[in-house]
Design an enzyme around this catalytic site. Sequence first.
Site, short mmCIF file in Angstrom:
data_model
loop_
_atom_site.label_atom_id
_atom_site.label_comp_id
_atom_site.label_asym_id
_atom_site.label_seq_id
_atom_site.Cartn_x
_atom_site.Cartn_y
_atom_site.Cartn_z
N ASP A 1 8.30 38.11 -45.97
CA ASP A 1 8.64 37.97 -44.55
C ASP A 1 10.06 38.48 -44.31
OD1 ASP A 1 6.19 36.79 -44.18
OD2 ASP A 1 6.98 34.75 -44.33
N1 URA Z 1 5.08 33.09 -48.38
C1 URA Z 1 5.65 33.12 -47.15
O1 URA Z 1 5.39 32.27 -46.31
N2 URA Z 1 6.54 34.10 -46.89
C2 URA Z 1 6.90 35.04 -47.81
O2 URA Z 1 7.73 35.91 -47.52
C3 URA Z 1 6.28 34.99 -49.07
C4 URA Z 1 5.36 34.00 -49.34
#
Ligand code: URA
Length: 230
Positions: free
Chosen positions: A102
């Site tokens: 993310d």
């Molecule tokens: N899980 C999430 O919620 N975000 C990420 O970036 C990676 C795993």
Amino acid sequence: MRLDRLLCQHPKWSRRHVLGLLTQRQVAVNGVVAGNPTQEISAFDRVEAAGELIQAGRAAHYLMLYKPAGILSATEDPVHPTVMDLLPAELARELHIGGRLDRASTGLMLLTNDGQWSRRATDPDKRSPKVYRVTLAHPIHPDTEAVFAEGIHFPFEDITTSPAQLERLGECECRLTIYEGRYHQIKRMFGRFRNPVIALHRESMGAITLDPTLAPGQYRALTDEEVASV
Ligand code: URA
């Protein structure tokens, strides 16, 4: 593509001739004699036969990058900077991402131009461990370990996550090992406890660990051993 099919594309060679070259040990893949007609050849392999260069083989690139917060893990975006902006343009043009993070998340990202390799690196069926350091808004609920070990059902995909291991590092901080990489997986897992994730850092994917000498935004080529671990 299969080795025999690649060799049969030669304008002067029949299938019979190709099979003869293979049995006469006149074919080499990456400098090693090849005798199996069904051997799979990728665009990165160098193939020589009867003294002729059949395929030079593209250069394969395998990188790890320390993704900083605020950078998108995408190849291009009209608004936000992407991880590709952290690389020289001529290299970035060739690469794709193996396992997204993310925008606010930090840590290990894998980048390559080898599609088969990145598919293996991210294949949920391989159950390869991904380790994250997670900071939560509220204290971690006492039932969290048990619920994560059971697996959590995600109705949208209709899957149940593989048992995940949680190691407590503090009241609001833990190290979490998961075995898939579903969309917002960790946020959704802690969502069961109404506990927002406020920082998420990926430490490793399978046997590949973020190099502690890299600063956010820096990258390096993977070692042969790291590439072969996938
Ligand atoms: N899980 C999430 O919620 N975000 C990420 O970036 C990676 C795993």
